[in-house]
Write a protein that holds these residues in place. Structure first.
Motif, PDB file in Angstrom:
ATOM      1  N   LYS A  81      46.668  16.384  45.610  1.00 44.39           N
ATOM      2  CA  LYS A  81      45.984  16.692  47.257  1.00 44.39           C
ATOM      3  C   LYS A  81      44.807  17.570  47.500  1.00 44.39           C
ATOM      4  O   LYS A  81      44.450  17.484  47.772  1.00 44.39           O
ATOM      5  N   LYS A  82      45.361  18.289  46.634  1.00 41.15           N
ATOM      6  CA  LYS A  82      43.761  19.819  46.503  1.00 41.15           C
ATOM      7  C   LYS A  82      42.882  18.504  45.632  1.00 41.15           C
ATOM      8  O   LYS A  82      41.229  18.388  46.173  1.00 41.15           O
ATOM      9  N   GLU A 124      47.323  23.660  37.437  1.00 34.49           N
ATOM     10  CA  GLU A 124      47.629  23.691  37.802  1.00 34.49           C
ATOM     11  C   GLU A 124      48.980  23.610  36.897  1.00 34.49           C
ATOM     12  O   GLU A 124      48.889  23.132  36.052  1.00 34.49           O
ATOM     13  N   LYS A 154      56.501  15.998  38.740  1.00 32.87           N
ATOM     14  CA  LYS A 154      56.077  15.497  39.814  1.00 32.87           C
ATOM     15  C   LYS A 154      56.043  16.122  40.764  1.00 32.87           C
ATOM     16  O   LYS A 154      54.242  15.919  41.920  1.00 32.87           O
ATOM     17  N   ALA A 155      56.124  17.403  41.244  1.00 35.18           N
ATOM     18  CA  ALA A 155      55.766  18.326  42.358  1.00 35.18           C
ATOM     19  C   ALA A 155      54.391  18.634  42.205  1.00 35.18           C
ATOM     20  O   ALA A 155      53.455  18.882  43.248  1.00 35.18           O
ATOM     21  N   GLY A 156      54.105  19.367  40.899  1.00 38.79           N
ATOM     22  CA  GLY A 156      53.133  19.693  40.629  1.00 38.79           C
ATOM     23  C   GLY A 156      52.256  18.788  40.743  1.00 38.79           C
ATOM     24  O   GLY A 156      51.182  19.295  41.035  1.00 38.79           O
ATOM     25  N   TYR A 157      52.205  17.413  40.308  1.00 38.29           N
ATOM     26  CA  TYR A 157      51.164  16.626  40.292  1.00 38.29           C
ATOM     27  C   TYR A 157      50.362  16.282  41.494  1.00 38.29           C
ATOM     28  O   TYR A 157      49.833  15.739  41.471  1.00 38.29           O
ATOM     29  N   GLU A 158      51.931  16.272  42.250  1.00 37.71           N
ATOM     30  CA  GLU A 158      51.345  15.547  43.590  1.00 37.71           C
ATOM     31  C   GLU A 158      50.624  16.643  44.064  1.00 37.71           C
ATOM     32  O   GLU A 158      49.560  16.319  45.456  1.00 37.71           O
ATOM     33  N   ASN A 159      50.766  17.873  44.046  1.00 36.32           N
ATOM     34  CA  ASN A 159      50.302  18.958  44.620  1.00 36.32           C
ATOM     35  C   ASN A 159      48.707  19.412  44.280  1.00 36.32           C
ATOM     36  O   ASN A 159      48.182  19.444  45.506  1.00 36.32           O
ATOM     37  N   THR A 160      48.314  19.034  42.988  1.00 39.95           N
ATOM     38  CA  THR A 160      47.217  18.483  42.813  1.00 39.95           C
ATOM     39  C   THR A 160      46.375  18.181  42.963  1.00 39.95           C
ATOM     40  O   THR A 160      45.328  17.750  43.360  1.00 39.95           O
TER      41      THR A 160
END
Length: 370
Positions: free
Chosen positions: A189-190, A309, A181-187
């Motif tokens: 935003k990008k 990512e 979830k952290a990786g998905y949300e970071n991606t």
């Protein structure tokens, strides 16, 4: 309870193993391909084929390991998991003195030397804990068989129970979902800044030849799918674009699919960002650090995929370690109820999904459970 009255319980952590230096690459590969669970030819044919394949692949493999310091980090990471699990188990004060041991399948420490260490410690009971959440005859099945033989060879017999698989264990699922979830949300935003579409999740697992599933009745593919679905459910994100795929194919045989490389190519055509999730690995090693991080990233860059990512493996994530504690406790419950594994019993393994009869379930005693 006083220390002298506590039962000694050995927790045996199984994993693949990896070369500890360039000179170990070729013998490591030979051990891998000489395993009848990997290549089912009878000897001497398997032996000579393993010699041939390991000789041919060794130079390529050395180059792969050169990218990560010339050796595999798997043993050190597994030792960290063993240390964390041992501390957690000994904090339960449930009448057991626990010690975690490591037995690698294809490189040191081998089962033979670990079995000697467990015997010398004087274990009263053993819990066999493969660090493969999903069961396959090529991984957990091979390791358990190897361990049984090692105990027989050193003349060590004590009650044993095998935690055959835990594909939807809450700790494993929660730890994975938190990181994904952290990786998905970071991606996400990008992607918004770049003006591109929502990311696609690829749950990538090590592939196996299709015959392993169709001929052996191996539950691996089904359990991979169950793990991925459980992680997606835990994330609770609506309209998530995700799928399961498989990496690390070798040889001319037909393997289960779709392949991770094919899905990266499809994402390139669709122009979507990618979040890669190693769903079958719980530690970093060459398949994640080189194949996913370097080789597949190069393909993604070539295809002009806007974002690539890769989510880290769970390693010693506290939730994952807590999940392993639960696996040990529930396996212990079965041991207390039914006694040792009996590898002639055609009964179901403790963690096996109800709709699949995993290969190990035809061996150790236990109760089927979703």
């Amino acid at each position: 309870m006083s220390e002298t009255k506590r039962k000694k319980r050995a927790i045996i952590l199984f994993n693949l193993g990896g070369p500890d230096g360039p000179d170990a690459v070729k013998p490591f590969l030979f051990n891998l391909f000489n395993d009848p669970a990997i290549i089912s030819l009878p000897n001497p044919f398997r032996y000579f084929l393993a010699k041939l394949v390991s000789s041919r692949r060794a130079p390529i493999a050395r180059e792969i390991y050169a990218h990560i310091g010339g050796k595999s980090p798997l043993l050190e990471l597994t030792q960290e998991q063993a240390n964390a699990l041992e501390v957690a188990l000994n904090g339960l004060d449930d009448g057991y003195e626990n010690r975690c041991f490591i037995a690698m399948r294809y490189w040191k420490p081998f089962a033979a030397e670990t079995a000697v260490a467990v015997k010398e410690w004087g274990a009263d009971e053993q819990i066999l804990l493969p660090l493969y959440p999903q069961y396959s005859t090529t991984t957990s099945g091979s390791s358990v068989k190897d361990w049984k033989q090692a105990c027989h060879d050193v003349g060590f017999k004590t009650p044993i129970k095998t935690a055959c698989c835990y594909p939807t264990n809450s700790g494993f699922v929660q730890a994975t979902a938190e990181m994904v979830k952290a990786g998905y949300e970071n991606t996400l935003k990008k992607a918004a800044k770049l003006g591109v579409g929502k990311p696609r999740l690829l749950f990538s697992a090590h592939g196996v030849p299709k015959v392993v599933i169709t001929k052996r009745g191996d539950p691996y593919q089904s359990q991979i799918e169950k793990s991925a679905q459980a992680v997606v459910d835990e994330m609770a994100i609506t309209d998530l674009d995700w799928l399961v795929c498989y990496q690390s194919r070798v040889g001319p045989m037909e393997w289960i699919g779709p392949s991770t490389e094919h899905e990266i190519e499809r994402a390139g055509k669709d122009g979507v960002p990618l979040v890669i999730v190693p769903i079958a690995f719980v530690s970093e090693h060459s398949e994640t650090l080189v194949e996913l991080d370097i080789e597949y990233r190069e393909i993604a860059d070539h295809l002009k995929i806007p974002i690539y990512e890769r989510v880290r493996t769970v390693c010693s994530h506290p939730r994952f370690i807590a999940g392993l504690v639960d696996v040990v406790k529930e396996t212990q419950d079965v041991l207390d109820q039914n006694g040792s594994d009996d590898y002639s019993l055609e009964t179901r393994g403790w963690w096996c999904p109800d709709d699949h009869s995993c290969a190990v379930a035809k061996q150790p005693s236990g109760v089927g459970r979703a």
